[in-house]
Design a protein around this motif. Structure first.
Motif, short mmCIF file in Angstrom:
data_model
loop_
_atom_site.label_atom_id
_atom_site.label_comp_id
_atom_site.label_asym_id
_atom_site.label_seq_id
_atom_site.Cartn_x
_atom_site.Cartn_y
_atom_site.Cartn_z
N ASN A 450 3.69 -15.80 -52.33
CA ASN A 450 2.96 -15.20 -51.22
C ASN A 450 1.50 -14.92 -51.60
OD1 ASN A 450 5.26 -15.31 -49.76
ND2 ASN A 450 5.56 -13.10 -49.56
N ASN A 451 0.72 -14.62 -50.58
CA ASN A 451 -0.67 -14.23 -50.84
C ASN A 451 -0.71 -12.97 -51.70
OD1 ASN A 451 -1.62 -16.36 -49.28
ND2 ASN A 451 -1.63 -15.12 -47.40
N THR A 452 -1.70 -12.91 -52.55
CA THR A 452 -1.76 -11.82 -53.51
C THR A 452 -2.18 -10.50 -52.86
OG1 THR A 452 -2.68 -11.12 -55.62
CG2 THR A 452 -4.14 -12.32 -54.15
N ASN A 453 -1.64 -9.41 -53.36
CA ASN A 453 -2.03 -8.06 -52.97
C ASN A 453 -2.58 -7.28 -54.16
OD1 ASN A 453 -1.29 -8.15 -50.19
ND2 ASN A 453 0.87 -8.02 -50.81
N LEU A 454 -2.88 -7.99 -55.23
CA LEU A 454 -3.41 -7.34 -56.43
C LEU A 454 -4.89 -6.99 -56.25
CD1 LEU A 454 -1.79 -9.57 -59.18
CD2 LEU A 454 -1.38 -7.12 -58.88
N ALA A 455 -5.32 -5.96 -56.97
CA ALA A 455 -6.74 -5.61 -56.96
C ALA A 455 -7.55 -6.69 -57.67
CB ALA A 455 -6.94 -4.26 -57.64
N LYS A 456 -8.82 -6.77 -57.30
CA LYS A 456 -9.66 -7.84 -57.85
C LYS A 456 -9.82 -7.72 -59.35
CE LYS A 456 -14.05 -10.19 -57.10
NZ LYS A 456 -15.32 -10.22 -56.32
N ASN A 457 -9.94 -6.49 -59.86
CA ASN A 457 -10.09 -6.33 -61.30
C ASN A 457 -8.83 -6.74 -62.05
OD1 ASN A 457 -8.58 -4.25 -60.32
ND2 ASN A 457 -9.58 -2.65 -61.51
N SER A 458 -7.67 -6.62 -61.39
CA SER A 458 -6.43 -7.08 -62.02
C SER A 458 -6.35 -8.60 -62.02
CB SER A 458 -5.22 -6.49 -61.29
OG SER A 458 -5.22 -5.08 -61.37
N LEU A 459 -6.84 -9.23 -60.96
CA LEU A 459 -6.81 -10.69 -60.90
C LEU A 459 -7.66 -11.33 -62.00
CD1 LEU A 459 -7.05 -11.37 -57.05
CD2 LEU A 459 -5.12 -11.89 -58.54
N ASN A 460 -8.71 -10.66 -62.37
CA ASN A 460 -9.62 -11.22 -63.36
C ASN A 460 -9.02 -11.26 -64.77
OD1 ASN A 460 -11.61 -11.63 -61.43
ND2 ASN A 460 -12.49 -9.59 -61.72
N ILE A 461 -8.00 -10.45 -65.01
CA ILE A 461 -7.44 -10.39 -66.37
C ILE A 461 -6.05 -11.02 -66.46
CG2 ILE A 461 -8.77 -8.31 -66.93
CD1 ILE A 461 -6.24 -6.68 -66.46
N ILE A 462 -5.53 -11.57 -65.35
CA ILE A 462 -4.21 -12.20 -65.39
C ILE A 462 -4.28 -13.49 -66.20
CG2 ILE A 462 -2.40 -13.29 -64.02
CD1 ILE A 462 -3.01 -11.39 -61.79
N LEU A 531 22.61 -21.72 -50.40
CA LEU A 531 21.56 -22.46 -49.70
C LEU A 531 21.10 -21.71 -48.45
CD1 LEU A 531 20.00 -25.11 -49.93
CD2 LEU A 531 21.74 -26.18 -48.47
N LEU A 532 22.05 -21.10 -47.74
CA LEU A 532 21.68 -20.31 -46.56
C LEU A 532 20.83 -19.11 -46.96
CD1 LEU A 532 25.02 -20.34 -44.50
CD2 LEU A 532 22.88 -21.55 -43.97
N GLY A 533 21.17 -18.49 -48.08
CA GLY A 533 20.37 -17.37 -48.56
C GLY A 533 18.96 -17.77 -48.90
N ILE A 534 18.80 -18.95 -49.52
CA ILE A 534 17.46 -19.45 -49.85
C ILE A 534 16.67 -19.73 -48.58
CG2 ILE A 534 16.19 -21.34 -50.92
CD1 ILE A 534 18.51 -21.63 -52.90
N LEU A 535 17.31 -20.36 -47.61
CA LEU A 535 16.62 -20.70 -46.37
C LEU A 535 16.23 -19.45 -45.59
CD1 LEU A 535 18.79 -23.74 -45.20
CD2 LEU A 535 16.52 -23.79 -46.26
N PHE A 536 17.12 -18.46 -45.56
CA PHE A 536 16.81 -17.23 -44.83
C PHE A 536 15.68 -16.46 -45.51
CE2 PHE A 536 17.90 -12.74 -43.64
CZ PHE A 536 17.53 -12.86 -42.31
N ALA A 537 15.70 -16.42 -46.85
CA ALA A 537 14.61 -15.75 -47.58
C ALA A 537 13.29 -16.47 -47.33
CB ALA A 537 14.93 -15.72 -49.08
N SER A 538 13.32 -17.79 -47.30
CA SER A 538 12.10 -18.55 -47.03
C SER A 538 11.60 -18.29 -45.61
CB SER A 538 12.36 -20.05 -47.23
OG SER A 538 12.82 -20.31 -48.54
N PHE A 539 12.51 -18.25 -44.65
CA PHE A 539 12.12 -17.99 -43.26
C PHE A 539 11.48 -16.62 -43.12
CE2 PHE A 539 13.19 -16.23 -39.09
CZ PHE A 539 12.54 -17.14 -38.27
N VAL A 540 12.11 -15.61 -43.76
CA VAL A 540 11.57 -14.25 -43.66
C VAL A 540 10.19 -14.16 -44.30
CG1 VAL A 540 11.90 -11.88 -44.47
CG2 VAL A 540 13.82 -13.12 -43.49
N GLN A 541 10.02 -14.77 -45.46
CA GLN A 541 8.75 -14.64 -46.18
C GLN A 541 7.63 -15.50 -45.59
OE1 GLN A 541 8.22 -12.36 -48.47
NE2 GLN A 541 10.35 -11.71 -48.24
N ILE A 542 8.00 -16.53 -44.87
CA ILE A 542 6.96 -17.42 -44.31
C ILE A 542 6.64 -17.06 -42.86
CG2 ILE A 542 6.41 -19.80 -43.70
CD1 ILE A 542 8.13 -20.69 -46.09
N PHE A 543 7.67 -16.86 -42.04
CA PHE A 543 7.46 -16.67 -40.60
C PHE A 543 7.69 -15.24 -40.12
CE2 PHE A 543 8.98 -21.07 -41.19
CZ PHE A 543 7.85 -21.75 -40.74
#
Length: 666
Positions: A450-462, A531-543
């Motif tokens: 997913n898109n990041t929610n980290l602070a910018k200063n944290s992204l610089n040191i990852i 497989l259904l669990g993977i698809l449902f997790a993908s649907f929730v996280q994407i749409f």
């Protein structure tokens, strides 16, 4: 060689702990890791000599306790079950030690940490190699003590203090049940040695004991007490609360506790006492119910957790439910097979989570992560392998043991009274696959995709972890791919005699043949649910990313969602029904009535004041004037003379001597 497997970790712990300030961090790391690595190599050699050649080795060291008929020795039993556990424990511990060198490099107390890890390993080895119950109980309690020290390693943190105390007290409940089981075993069998107990079990099949007017079957009662011990250590439903909270310790501790040591002790106990459990069908039925409930409860609770390590902890609780479930079906070898497989991919998941936490400045909330795939592709790859192995993806390690357990659930045949509960338990175990797959891939999406929610200063040191942390991950990922395939025929293959006499199964309880005759549809059902669990997790996280924040649920559905999110209120129920009444009793009855009341009134505020009061009167009588003393002497003489005259019939010389002495003393 066999004793070196045990005592090398002990030696490393003692030298690292007491000599760490002279060895320094680098010297402690090298020495402690060297000891446990040599122990793991010797374990592999023992596995070849004992397991592959189907022999048994017993070592008598010396006598320990001897009191009447109670005799305990320092003895060690090495059979197929023991050497398998030795390989799992020492190999995972070696990789955790190696990983900790870099993970804990900035901690000023690293020698103490390495010492705790090794003493943890030693006590677990003591537990699995013991040939009697008392020595096993020593390792059992030692593991609990070491877990307290490791969870509370950062002892300045309040959360670590509370979690460590919670783990210790919760395990005390299970340990009390196990101690009652040991005492009852000695009362029945007049021995605590495994060889004596297991050989005499069929002779006590119809023996009963009367307690409080109830006639109880001895073997069933013993098995119940042993299972209570397993509930505490292996975090089954009812005493599971300590396991997710144990995440307050450093991540290598979580990997060692959840993968190869403490939580597997209860499962090992059930497998070791298979000759006794086989004659207790009631306890086997209870194992099925508890195992299935634990698997389902932990799987559905993990769906609503946001802490990275806590999600993986609930998956451990769920997999332990599958292991106990398998023991209840008399498939002890399948349970141990899943235990060994689980150790690899669960250690991989925890150490990968540690790599992520280490890279994002100790952040553990998955909602504040995201897009780590771009920065940590290798960590993502190995964590994806561990996740797929966990959900039982075909041809990975978890597939060969977890799916086999689910297949065995479809072949159970019990009485009509128990059939409904068995079917319900099978349904719970099967549905847990869907939720496990869902929360596992939800973790992958929130952390890496997913898109990041980290602070910018944290992204610089990852950055990707160093080779010292990556190497154990690569080894564990290889094990998570190939171990299940390479050992399936050896451990649970048709006709294998690998376990020999270390595991006992009554012929009427064997269900392997029926499992092979199941239809293809039933065999593919776990994969379809995954497989259904993977698809449902993908649907929730994407749409449907607002699924957790604004659930479109009403009435009963909303209530259950909130209930699961709060972990079914187990902690609240324990606090209100058990903890607070005990605290009230301790304050109102024990403290105010007994301590401040009876004891203080009879001690400092009662008897002492009474003596002080009369001492003041006696002081006032000491005037220093001889006329006053003569008055008291004559008065006392007259008083005792009257008593002598009144009791002249019972007069004796000793009584006269007593009165005269008292007279002159006054």
């Amino acid at each position: 060689m066999y004793l070196l497997i045990l005592f090398l970790p002990l030696l490393g712990s003692l030298i690292s702990g007491f000599g760490g300030r002279w060895l320094g961090c680098r010297g402690t790391n090298i020495f402690s890791t060297f000891c446990v690595v040599i122990s793991s190599l010797l374990s592999l050699l023992a596995f070849f000599e004992i397991g592959l050649t189907n022999t048994t080795c017993t070592i008598f060291l010396t006598s320990w306790i001897k009191s009447g008929s109670f005799y305990v020795s320092w003895g060690f039993l090495f059979d197929s079950l023991t050497v398998t556990m030795l390989v799992v424990i020492t190999l995972i511990s070696s990789l955790v030690h190696f990983y900790s060198i870099k993970y804990m490099e900035n901690d000023p107390h690293q020698p103490r940490f390495m010492s705790y890890l090794e003493i943890f390993t030693f006590f677990m080895l003591m537990l699995v190699t013991a040939d009697n119950l008392v020595q096993m109980f020593l390792g059992w309690e030692g593991v609990g003590l070491a877990s307290y020290l490791l969870i509370n390693f950062w002892y300045t943190r309040l959360a670590a203090n509370q979690s460590a105390i919670k783990a210790l007290l919760t395990n005390r409940i299970g340990d009390f049940g196990l101690s009652l089981g040991i005492l009852l075993i000695f009362w029945v069998f007049n021995s605590v040695d495994y060889s004596v107990i297991f050989s005499l079990v069929p002779l006590f099949d119809n023996q009963f004991i009367t307690f409080l007017g109830f006639k109880l079957r001895v073997l069933t009662l013993i098995s119940l007490f042993l299972f209570i011990g397993a509930i505490g250590k292996s975090a089954q439903l009812g005493l599971h609360m300590w396991l997710p909270d144990a995440m307050e310790g450093p991540t290598p501790v979580s990997a060692l506790i959840h993968a190869a040591t403490m939580v597997t002790a209860g499962v090992f106990l059930m497998i070791r006492f298979s000759p006794l459990l086989e004659f207790s069908p009631t306890i086997l039925f209870i194992l099925i119910i508890f195992g299935s409930l634990t698997a389902f409860f932990a799987a559905i609770t993990g769906v609503f957790q946001h802490d990275l390590k806590r999600v993986i902890a609930y998956s451990t609780c769920s997999q332990l439910g599958y292991m106990i479930f398998s023991c209840g079906m008399s498939c002890y070898d399948v349970s141990l097979f899943h235990l060994a497989n689980h150790a690899f991919f669960k250690a991989l998941l925890f150490l990968s989570a540690g790599s992520v936490i280490h890279a994002v400045s100790n952040e553990q909330d998955m909602r504040r992560m995201g897009s780590l795939l771009k920065f940590m592709p290798l960590t993502y790859s190995v964590m994806l392998i561990g996740t797929l192995a966990l959900i039982g993806f075909p041809f990975l390690t978890g597939f060969y043991s977890k799916d086999f357990i689910l297949e065995l659930t479809q072949t159970l045949s019990y009485s009509n009274i128990q059939m409904f509960y068995i079917s319900f338990a099978c349904w719970l175990g099967t549905m847990s696959v869907f939720f496990t797959s869902f929360y596992s891939f939800r973790l992958i999406y929130l952390t890496f995709l997913n898109n990041t929610n980290l602070a910018k200063n944290s992204l610089n040191i990852i950055h990707e972890s160093s080779i010292i942390m990556i190497f154990p991950l690569i080894v564990l990922s290889i094990g998570s791919i190939f171990i299940g395939y390479l050992t399936r025929d050896l451990f649970v293959g048709s006709g294998t005699d690998f376990w020999g006499a270390s595991i006992f199964i009554l012929p009427k309880h064997s269900i392997f043949i029926e499992a092979e005759e199941l239809s293809i549809t039933i065999k593919w059902l776990p994969f379809i649910l995954s497989l259904l669990g993977i698809l449902f997790a993908s649907f929730v996280q994407i749409f449907l990313k607002t699924f957790y924040f604004k659930p479109n649920l009403q009435n009963l559905s909303s209530f259950f969602t909130f209930l699961i999110n709060k972990k079914w209120y187990w902690d609240v129920l324990y606090n209100r029904l058990i903890v607070l009444p005990i605290l009230d009793f301790g304050y109102l009855v024990s403290f105010k009535i007994l301590d401040r009341g009876f004891i203080e009134l009879s001690g400092p505020y009662g008897l002492t004041k009474f003596i002080a009061f009369w001492s003041q009167i006696l002081i006032k009588l000491q005037t220093g004037q001889i006329t006053h003393y003569l008055f008291f002497m004559i008065l006392t003489f007259c008083f005792f003379s009257i008593i002598l005259v009144y009791n002249y019939i019972n007069f004796s010389f000793n009584l006269l001597l007593f009165f005269l002495t008292l007279f002159f003393f006054i």
